[in-house]
Enzyme design. Sequence first.
Site, mmCIF file in Angstrom:
data_model
loop_
_atom_site.group_PDB
_atom_site.id
_atom_site.type_symbol
_atom_site.label_atom_id
_atom_site.label_comp_id
_atom_site.label_asym_id
_atom_site.label_seq_id
_atom_site.Cartn_x
_atom_site.Cartn_y
_atom_site.Cartn_z
ATOM 1 N N ARG B 142 0.800 -1.228 0.000
ATOM 2 C CA ARG B 142 0.000 0.000 0.000
ATOM 3 C C ARG B 142 0.829 1.272 0.000
ATOM 4 O O ARG B 142 0.273 2.363 -0.022
ATOM 5 C CB ARG B 142 -0.968 -0.039 1.180
ATOM 6 N N THR B 186 1.710 -5.279 4.639
ATOM 7 C CA THR B 186 1.241 -4.744 3.361
ATOM 8 C C THR B 186 0.991 -3.242 3.444
ATOM 9 O O THR B 186 0.868 -2.583 2.423
ATOM 10 C CB THR B 186 -0.083 -5.412 2.935
ATOM 11 N N GLY B 202 -1.617 -10.381 9.895
ATOM 12 C CA GLY B 202 -1.593 -11.808 10.188
ATOM 13 C C GLY B 202 -2.595 -12.212 11.249
ATOM 14 O O GLY B 202 -2.483 -13.276 11.842
ATOM 15 N N GLY B 203 -3.586 -11.361 11.510
ATOM 16 C CA GLY B 203 -4.594 -11.649 12.523
ATOM 17 C C GLY B 203 -5.361 -12.934 12.239
ATOM 18 O O GLY B 203 -5.863 -13.577 13.150
ATOM 19 N N GLU B 204 -5.426 -13.314 10.969
ATOM 20 C CA GLU B 204 -6.121 -14.547 10.593
ATOM 21 C C GLU B 204 -5.476 -15.749 11.272
ATOM 22 O O GLU B 204 -6.088 -16.795 11.431
ATOM 23 C CB GLU B 204 -6.066 -14.769 9.079
ATOM 24 N N ASN B 281 -9.439 -7.641 14.381
ATOM 25 C CA ASN B 281 -10.390 -8.396 15.194
ATOM 26 C C ASN B 281 -9.686 -9.301 16.204
ATOM 27 O O ASN B 281 -8.558 -9.713 15.997
ATOM 28 C CB ASN B 281 -11.328 -9.210 14.304
ATOM 29 N N ASP B 323 -16.038 -10.229 12.470
ATOM 30 C CA ASP B 323 -14.820 -9.929 11.704
ATOM 31 C C ASP B 323 -14.806 -8.489 11.206
ATOM 32 O O ASP B 323 -14.370 -8.215 10.097
ATOM 33 C CB ASP B 323 -14.655 -10.918 10.524
ATOM 34 N N ASP B 325 -12.873 -5.773 11.502
ATOM 35 C CA ASP B 325 -11.590 -5.159 11.875
ATOM 36 C C ASP B 325 -11.771 -3.662 12.115
ATOM 37 O O ASP B 325 -12.500 -3.013 11.379
ATOM 38 C CB ASP B 325 -10.575 -5.308 10.735
ATOM 39 N N ARG B 346 -15.226 -0.492 9.735
ATOM 40 C CA ARG B 346 -15.781 -1.607 8.970
ATOM 41 C C ARG B 346 -17.178 -1.974 9.474
ATOM 42 O O ARG B 346 -17.980 -2.517 8.737
ATOM 43 C CB ARG B 346 -14.855 -2.820 9.085
ATOM 44 N N TRP B 492 -12.675 0.028 -3.820
ATOM 45 C CA TRP B 492 -11.566 -0.574 -3.078
ATOM 46 C C TRP B 492 -10.303 0.291 -3.131
ATOM 47 O O TRP B 492 -9.218 -0.159 -2.793
ATOM 48 C CB TRP B 492 -11.294 -1.981 -3.630
#
Lengths: 291, 583
Positions: B142, B186, B202-204, B281, B323, B325, B346, B492
């Site tokens: 970004r 990113t 990397g919260g996933e 999240n 979810d 965020d 969000r 986006w």
Amino acid sequence: MMFKIKLVRLSVFIIYCACLFTGQVHAETEAGITSGILKFAAYDNFPPYSYQAANGKAEGIDVDIARALAEKLGLKANIRLVFADESLEDDLRVYVWKGHHVTGPPADVMLHIPYDENLMKREDKISFIAPYFEDQVVVAADPEQLGSNPQITAFFSNKIGVERVTMADGYLLGAYRGQIRNNVLHYHSIPEAIQALLKKDVTAVMGMRTEIESALDDSKNKYQIGLMQMPGIAKASWDQGLAVKASNQALSKSLQDAMTSLINDGTIKNIFNKYNASYHIPAAKINYPQE
Amino acid sequence: MKYISGACDSGFLKSITIAGALIALPMSSSAAGVTAEDIINDATTTGDVVSYGMGTQGQRWSPLAKINDKNISSLAPAYTFSFGGEKMRGQEAQPLVHNGVIYTTASYNRVFAINAETGMQIWKYEHRLPEGILPCCDVVNRGGALFDNLFIFGTLDAQLVALDTATGEIVWKQSLGDFKAGHSSTAAPIIAEDKVIIGVAGGEFGIVGMLRGFDAKTGKLVWERPTIEGHIGTLNGKPNGMTGKLNATWPGDLWKVGGGAPWNSGTYDHETKTIMWGTGNPAPWNSHMRPGDNLYAISTIAVDPDTGKIKWHFQYTPNEAWDYDGTNHTVAFNKGDKKLASHADRNGFFYTLDRTNGKLVNAFPFVEGHSWATSIDLKTGRPIEAGKRPGNPAESADGKKGSVITVSPSFLGGTNWMGMAYGQNTGLFYIPANEMGMDLWNEPVTYKKGAAYMGAGFSIKPLFDDYIGVLRAYDPMTGKKAFEVKNKGPLWGGVMATAGNLVFYGTPEGHFKAIHSKTGKELWSYNTGSGIVGSPITWEQGGEQFVAVPSGWGAAVPLWGGEVAKQIEGINQGASLVVFKLY
């Protein structure tokens, strides 16, 4: 683009790649593999199943099974250790049927894939085949701390270790209206949780049997490892098998035959025992789809 | 794993295409370098863009008016710069400009230095990604930060890399974590005085969020601030106090794996010496497993740039379950003598805070679809929930799918990572919003790495037949909507407002548009050839005003299936920077 080509047979794809990158084209075998090399994907950093050994080579139960399968088929095994994505569906897409613009084309077969009817219904691009063992959610309990034959209610007042984001984790956080929740200690892996058990930071570890047994190694006999009554658990055991692209039926059939033979002659059991883990024959009756 | 240190330390590939690359590094380049003062003043100086957000307050506002609502029809491309090669995918960057050179990141962690007048490449840096890396959401970046003679950016394999702005060679680099454990970067880092600040994605994967401040000149780590309560921060390598209070809002030891990744960019307000950064999240996903507010997930945390201490926080979605965020930018602006900051979350609500203390000033929904909550209680700052929380998986533990709830916004949010703009001439915020809902249910048997766990199932759908994306203009004080401009596909990319009564933004269909900042009337549009998911900038050079926007379809949008995918079928990839001026 390469990924958008709808391939009827994986073998077509192999020829395409071989011509492009190595210039080698081998005669097609019965398994539909033309390069002489069977490409496997197995999860990285996943002892005792698949991981990079100190010498840099892939090692583990699944790696040994892959080599045994390839040998049976008269092929050379190329084993790629891969990163586990957020869900199995992602892994199947990236490593089995489609590929990814960073990691490249998919493998021919992926190991350690749950053999589950619901998955089969959802994933029509995949053949789920050759279940080779039953994975079980067990508890390894320290009798010095918990006495013999502890019940799950022992963890209302005793610490228990789990690997985060697993069935054991989710079950214990919710079970008995959260009465166990505050005694659940989270670790990044089963080997890490087992270290805590050995140090008596926890009184037990809940997780998958093979990983627990292998991580306990020589200390195995000092702990009670077994299935526990776990009221309300969503799933306490399932079979593990292989995933092959659905269109590659010849390869699926060859792998199924090879796996049956390796189970029947004791090869698979021996591989598990080599890694200090007991072997549990798959619960599913192994049926081969008719041509 | 052994190969991490080996591959990452030695594996960087420099690709320098500057003429005469053998020239020794210019040691006296600081005269032309970007100073901390340049960065603080970025929003008011029109000859350069030296910070993410076009000013560290993040307003994406330019006082330039040479291009305006009267002459915009004469705006045409000066050149198109191709990011080229075989590498396209999503171009989410916001470029920077200094001393007549454009610096921009591109997909696959490439960096380009481009002559801003001619569009000719000066140098290119290609980051070699380690084998086995699997970025979650395309190979986007970004943007970067400029400081002194450095261009600093984060990589997909979780490194912070500083390049020499003259040559593109690496001056320093620092690890931001282990990509094999799911760490990644990113977002564009930001500069706060003499520090470069960056979060980690990397919260996933259940990692714990961490914000870090490095000495921008040397890359030396100065402070770390974990975003989840119970974790201890550091300052100069020494413990520097706990984030929050242990077990105040988290049960058991779940705070240890609590998520809260600050994966987007933050803002820096020099007036109050405060960094404001949004957090992701909490984990695990199902809120019933972690009763409590779960601080500081889904919050803006206000952090001291020198020490990394948290000054205040505001949490948008307590005990978050959908979810949503909270990583959207928190944009600083003043209204009279009030020092405020606004954040379009969000979760579909637009919040305005007093940025000296984090107290809520105003909150209102900016999307039609906000069925999870009816409104925000302005006294407590807490949402009035509407009974759309996914169920407790322990109560339906028969191994079957849990009951389905239909809720909006979708987990992709009323808005997502992209920056909104603030019009200093209109007092309006311009928000790139999306109207999507989702079906969400407990999936008691989901598999990850060969093992079952209690996960979730979801399916995203548009809420309206004729549009998903919509650019909306709101007065932050009254909550009054000034106008909206609908778009078929989801928006986006970032937005930019200028004193020329213009608001610029791009669409996934590839159109770069200018609308009137008071009425929303479309005044100009240019088809860039591929979808726009990047952020535009403007600056002046040689007496002319330039506008630039990256074009290149990708990012997370094409990854979704279902009905949303139908809206974006047939968009071709591309990878370029398109630069415009008046003719």
